[in-house]
Design a protein around this motif. Structure first.
Motif, PDB file in Angstrom:
ATOM      1  N   SER A 244     -34.299  11.235  -5.350  1.00 40.88           N
ATOM      2  CA  SER A 244     -34.172  11.145  -6.803  1.00 40.88           C
ATOM      3  C   SER A 244     -33.767  12.484  -7.392  1.00 40.88           C
ATOM      4  CB  SER A 244     -35.497  10.679  -7.415  1.00 40.88           C
ATOM      5  OG  SER A 244     -35.404  10.605  -8.815  1.00 40.88           O
ATOM      6  N   GLY A 245     -32.510  12.592  -7.833  1.00 41.65           N
ATOM      7  CA  GLY A 245     -32.061  13.792  -8.513  1.00 41.65           C
ATOM      8  C   GLY A 245     -31.356  14.794  -7.626  1.00 41.65           C
ATOM      9  N   ALA A 246     -30.570  15.651  -8.279  1.00 40.02           N
ATOM     10  CA  ALA A 246     -29.753  16.615  -7.559  1.00 40.02           C
ATOM     11  C   ALA A 246     -30.570  17.628  -6.778  1.00 40.02           C
ATOM     12  CB  ALA A 246     -28.835  17.340  -8.550  1.00 40.02           C
ATOM     13  N   SER A 247     -31.660  18.131  -7.362  1.00 40.70           N
ATOM     14  CA  SER A 247     -32.456  19.148  -6.669  1.00 40.70           C
ATOM     15  C   SER A 247     -33.124  18.583  -5.431  1.00 40.70           C
ATOM     16  CB  SER A 247     -33.512  19.728  -7.618  1.00 40.70           C
ATOM     17  OG  SER A 247     -34.384  18.698  -8.096  1.00 40.70           O
ATOM     18  N   ALA A 248     -33.561  17.325  -5.505  1.00 36.75           N
ATOM     19  CA  ALA A 248     -34.196  16.692  -4.345  1.00 36.75           C
ATOM     20  C   ALA A 248     -33.194  16.518  -3.214  1.00 36.75           C
ATOM     21  CB  ALA A 248     -34.789  15.345  -4.751  1.00 36.75           C
ATOM     22  N   VAL A 249     -31.970  16.134  -3.554  1.00 41.38           N
ATOM     23  CA  VAL A 249     -30.931  15.958  -2.531  1.00 41.38           C
ATOM     24  C   VAL A 249     -30.599  17.284  -1.881  1.00 41.38           C
ATOM     25  CG1 VAL A 249     -28.516  15.321  -2.151  1.00 41.38           C
ATOM     26  CG2 VAL A 249     -29.948  13.918  -3.645  1.00 41.38           C
ATOM     27  N   ALA A 250     -30.412  18.321  -2.694  1.00 41.74           N
ATOM     28  CA  ALA A 250     -30.090  19.631  -2.142  1.00 41.74           C
ATOM     29  C   ALA A 250     -31.216  20.154  -1.262  1.00 41.74           C
ATOM     30  CB  ALA A 250     -29.804  20.609  -3.283  1.00 41.74           C
ATOM     31  N   GLY A 251     -32.473  19.965  -1.704  1.00 44.24           N
ATOM     32  CA  GLY A 251     -33.619  20.420  -0.909  1.00 44.24           C
ATOM     33  C   GLY A 251     -33.718  19.692   0.418  1.00 44.24           C
ATOM     34  N   LEU A 252     -33.500  18.373   0.396  1.00 46.57           N
ATOM     35  CA  LEU A 252     -33.547  17.576   1.624  1.00 46.57           C
ATOM     36  C   LEU A 252     -32.520  18.056   2.624  1.00 46.57           C
ATOM     37  CD1 LEU A 252     -34.393  15.022   3.285  1.00 46.57           C
ATOM     38  CD2 LEU A 252     -32.635  13.787   1.984  1.00 46.57           C
ATOM     39  N   LEU A 253     -31.277  18.251   2.180  1.00 48.40           N
ATOM     40  CA  LEU A 253     -30.212  18.637   3.105  1.00 48.40           C
ATOM     41  C   LEU A 253     -30.365  20.075   3.579  1.00 48.40           C
ATOM     42  CD1 LEU A 253     -27.168  16.861   1.405  1.00 48.40           C
ATOM     43  CD2 LEU A 253     -28.517  16.109   3.370  1.00 48.40           C
ATOM     44  N   ARG A 254     -30.887  20.932   2.727  1.00 48.44           N
ATOM     45  CA  ARG A 254     -31.148  22.308   3.177  1.00 48.44           C
ATOM     46  C   ARG A 254     -32.182  22.339   4.292  1.00 48.44           C
ATOM     47  NH1 ARG A 254     -30.753  23.976  -2.610  1.00 48.44           N
ATOM     48  NH2 ARG A 254     -28.867  25.266  -2.807  1.00 48.44           N
ATOM     49  N   ALA A 255     -33.141  21.427   4.218  1.00 47.60           N
ATOM     50  CA  ALA A 255     -34.213  21.406   5.223  1.00 47.60           C
ATOM     51  C   ALA A 255     -33.758  20.807   6.548  1.00 47.60           C
ATOM     52  CB  ALA A 255     -35.407  20.600   4.686  1.00 47.60           C
ATOM     53  N   LYS A 256     -32.762  19.914   6.500  1.00 48.52           N
ATOM     54  CA  LYS A 256     -32.373  19.182   7.703  1.00 48.52           C
ATOM     55  C   LYS A 256     -31.074  19.674   8.339  1.00 48.52           C
ATOM     56  CE  LYS A 256     -35.722  16.097   7.418  1.00 48.52           C
ATOM     57  NZ  LYS A 256     -36.765  15.942   8.479  1.00 48.52           N
ATOM     58  N   ALA A 257     -30.201  20.271   7.552  1.00 48.97           N
ATOM     59  CA  ALA A 257     -28.882  20.633   8.060  1.00 48.97           C
ATOM     60  C   ALA A 257     -28.840  22.062   8.585  1.00 48.97           C
ATOM     61  CB  ALA A 257     -27.836  20.466   6.960  1.00 48.97           C
ATOM     62  N   SER A 258     -27.908  22.319   9.489  1.00 51.98           N
ATOM     63  CA  SER A 258     -27.753  23.665  10.037  1.00 51.98           C
ATOM     64  C   SER A 258     -26.963  24.556   9.082  1.00 51.98           C
ATOM     65  CB  SER A 258     -27.021  23.593  11.388  1.00 51.98           C
ATOM     66  OG  SER A 258     -25.747  22.979  11.242  1.00 51.98           O
ATOM     67  N   ALA A 259     -26.151  23.960   8.214  1.00 52.45           N
ATOM     68  CA  ALA A 259     -25.390  24.727   7.215  1.00 52.45           C
ATOM     69  C   ALA A 259     -25.177  23.847   5.996  1.00 52.45           C
ATOM     70  CB  ALA A 259     -24.046  25.180   7.788  1.00 52.45           C
ATOM     71  N   VAL A 260     -25.327  24.434   4.811  1.00 55.98           N
ATOM     72  CA  VAL A 260     -25.218  23.668   3.573  1.00 55.98           C
ATOM     73  C   VAL A 260     -24.431  24.470   2.545  1.00 55.98           C
ATOM     74  CG1 VAL A 260     -26.486  22.737   1.595  1.00 55.98           C
ATOM     75  CG2 VAL A 260     -27.339  22.331   3.891  1.00 55.98           C
ATOM     76  N   ASN A 261     -23.552  23.778   1.825  1.00 53.34           N
ATOM     77  CA  ASN A 261     -22.827  24.398   0.719  1.00 53.34           C
ATOM     78  C   ASN A 261     -23.004  23.514  -0.514  1.00 53.34           C
ATOM     79  OD1 ASN A 261     -20.974  26.287  -0.546  1.00 53.34           O
ATOM     80  ND2 ASN A 261     -19.474  24.620  -0.499  1.00 53.34           N
ATOM     81  N   VAL A 262     -23.537  24.096  -1.592  1.00 53.45           N
ATOM     82  CA  VAL A 262     -23.833  23.335  -2.810  1.00 53.45           C
ATOM     83  C   VAL A 262     -22.959  23.844  -3.949  1.00 53.45           C
ATOM     84  CG1 VAL A 262     -25.612  22.637  -4.456  1.00 53.45           C
ATOM     85  CG2 VAL A 262     -26.217  23.040  -2.050  1.00 53.45           C
ATOM     86  N   THR A 263     -22.240  22.934  -4.591  1.00 54.91           N
ATOM     87  CA  THR A 263     -21.416  23.277  -5.747  1.00 54.91           C
ATOM     88  C   THR A 263     -21.627  22.235  -6.843  1.00 54.91           C
ATOM     89  OG1 THR A 263     -19.511  22.044  -4.877  1.00 54.91           O
ATOM     90  CG2 THR A 263     -19.636  24.398  -4.355  1.00 54.91           C
ATOM     91  N   GLU A 264     -21.302  22.625  -8.073  1.00 49.55           N
ATOM     92  CA  GLU A 264     -21.403  21.694  -9.202  1.00 49.55           C
ATOM     93  C   GLU A 264     -20.165  21.849 -10.071  1.00 49.55           C
ATOM     94  OE1 GLU A 264     -25.274  20.976 -11.205  1.00 49.55           O
ATOM     95  OE2 GLU A 264     -24.221  21.525 -13.057  1.00 49.55           O
ATOM     96  N   SER A 265     -19.587  20.727 -10.460  1.00 47.15           N
ATOM     97  CA  SER A 265     -18.369  20.778 -11.269  1.00 47.15           C
ATOM     98  C   SER A 265     -18.291  19.559 -12.170  1.00 47.15           C
ATOM     99  CB  SER A 265     -17.124  20.830 -10.374  1.00 47.15           C
ATOM    100  OG  SER A 265     -17.057  19.659  -9.564  1.00 47.15           O
ATOM    101  N   THR A 266     -17.473  19.669 -13.218  1.00 50.99           N
ATOM    102  CA  THR A 266     -17.243  18.558 -14.125  1.00 50.99           C
ATOM    103  C   THR A 266     -15.934  17.879 -13.739  1.00 50.99           C
ATOM    104  OG1 THR A 266     -18.391  19.697 -15.924  1.00 50.99           O
ATOM    105  CG2 THR A 266     -16.932  17.881 -16.534  1.00 50.99           C
ATOM    106  N   GLN A 267     -16.012  16.584 -13.456  1.00 51.95           N
ATOM    107  CA  GLN A 267     -14.864  15.839 -12.971  1.00 51.95           C
ATOM    108  C   GLN A 267     -14.496  14.732 -13.952  1.00 51.95           C
ATOM    109  OE1 GLN A 267     -13.200  16.519 -10.114  1.00 51.95           O
ATOM    110  NE2 GLN A 267     -14.542  18.240  -9.658  1.00 51.95           N
ATOM    111  N   PRO A 268     -13.345  14.839 -14.644  1.00 46.04           N
ATOM    112  CA  PRO A 268     -12.882  13.715 -15.463  1.00 46.04           C
ATOM    113  C   PRO A 268     -12.621  12.499 -14.580  1.00 46.04           C
ATOM    114  CG  PRO A 268     -11.702  15.726 -16.006  1.00 46.04           C
ATOM    115  CD  PRO A 268     -12.472  16.010 -14.752  1.00 46.04           C
ATOM    116  N   ALA A 269     -12.720  11.331 -15.162  1.00 46.03           N
ATOM    117  CA  ALA A 269     -12.609  10.097 -14.384  1.00 46.03           C
ATOM    118  C   ALA A 269     -11.344  10.055 -13.532  1.00 46.03           C
ATOM    119  CB  ALA A 269     -12.660   8.891 -15.322  1.00 46.03           C
TER     120      ALA A 269
END
Length: 295
Positions: free
Chosen positions: A168-193
């Motif tokens: 549930s939510g962006a922070s939870a997803v990032a935390g989960l993948l940081r804990a399980k993955a060997s390498a993680v890259n997190v970015t945020e952007s605004t994407q028009p449809a």
């Protein structure tokens, strides 16, 4: 220097008609001369043609400077004259290249003339497209999306993707993948449809905080909707873009139909290693068969 080199290459490619004229029959050109090179004219028509061709080959770029194009034409004419003096216009490789360029120019001009006759879409067709794509127009949104690229072993990608989508939510997803993955890259952007392409039908149905996880060769990518910002577009605002898109589509469909008809009426014999029953023939026919099945 890089711009000048690029311009020279463009002129070399787009002025093949001038070279062909020098090596074959002359065409009638009564426009004013803008320069002469050892008595041979470079005309306004030739300069205009070359400038247009360069501009069309670089959509979105600034218009080429006519004076710079002319200087490059002068240099090209000097090279052609020197090549003719050394009998290079009789070289088998040059003759083959010129013939290939002649056929390419004729084919391109035929396509341009054919597609120019395709009628533009009607107002009703434009309205129908607008109404049938609400996520792109009337209900268009801009999506603030968190993207997490995670490197994980192939056997863990599936279960981890499911866990990310259940989070549930962006922070939870990032935390989960940081804990399980060997390498993680997190970015945020605004994407028009319109920038989401094939992902839009799925993302447009997602609520804030939902995640779409996509397996990748080296792991997975998790896209979480952080915020949805309504940015509707009216028919009047999008009409020109829709018209161009539909017209290009009509041109493409008409050209494909014309090509199929030409092939059906022609006798085409594949010889040598491309003869029916050979491995090369099977490989060559596979893309054509796939293309036909997709239409």
């Amino acid at each position: 220097m890089k711009i000048r080199t690029s311009l020279k290459l463009s002129v070399t490619l787009t002025c093949i008609a001038v070279v062909l004229a020098a090596c074959g029959r002359k065409t009638e050109d009564t426009s004013a001369a803008v320069a002469t090179v050892n008595g041979e004219k470079i005309t306004q028509n030739q300069l205009d043609f070359t400038t247009r061709q360069i501009a069309s080959a670089r959509p979105g770029a600034s218009a080429p400077d006519a004076a710079q194009v002319l200087q490059t034409l002068v240099e090209q004419r000097l090279a052609v004259q020197k090549a003719e003096k050394e009998k290079l216009d009789r070289n088998p490789g040059v003759l083959q290249a010129l013939e290939a360029a002649r056929k390419d120019a004729l084919a391109r001009y035929y396509v341009e003339q054919f597609t120019a006759k395709v009628p533009k879409p009607t107002a009703e067709e434009i309205q129908k497209y607008y109404d049938s794509h609400p996520a792109n127009f009337a209900q268009r949104n801009a999506y603030v999306i968190q993207k997490v690229d995670a490197r994980v072993p192939a056997d863990q990608a599936g279960p981890l993707a499911a866990a990310a989508q259940a989070a549930s939510g962006a922070s939870a997803v990032a935390g989960l993948l940081r804990a399980k993955a060997s390498a993680v890259n997190v970015t945020e952007s605004t994407q028009p449809a319109e920038t989401l392409g094939p992902l839009l039908p799925k993302i447009s149905t997602m609520a804030r905080g939902q995640t779409l996880a996509i397996p990748q060769p080296l792991g997975l990518t998790a896209l979480t909707v952080v915020e949805v910002r309504p940015q509707p577009v009216t028919l009047a605002q999008s009409q020109a873009a829709i018209e161009q898109f539909l017209w290009n589509q009509k041109k493409r469909d008409a050209l494909q139909a014309e090509t199929r008809e030409l092939r059906a009426k022609a006798r085409i014999d594949y010889l040598g290693k491309f003869a029916p029953g050979t491995v090369s023939a099977a490989a060559a026919s596979a893309p054509a068969a796939a293309s036909g099945a997709s239409q």
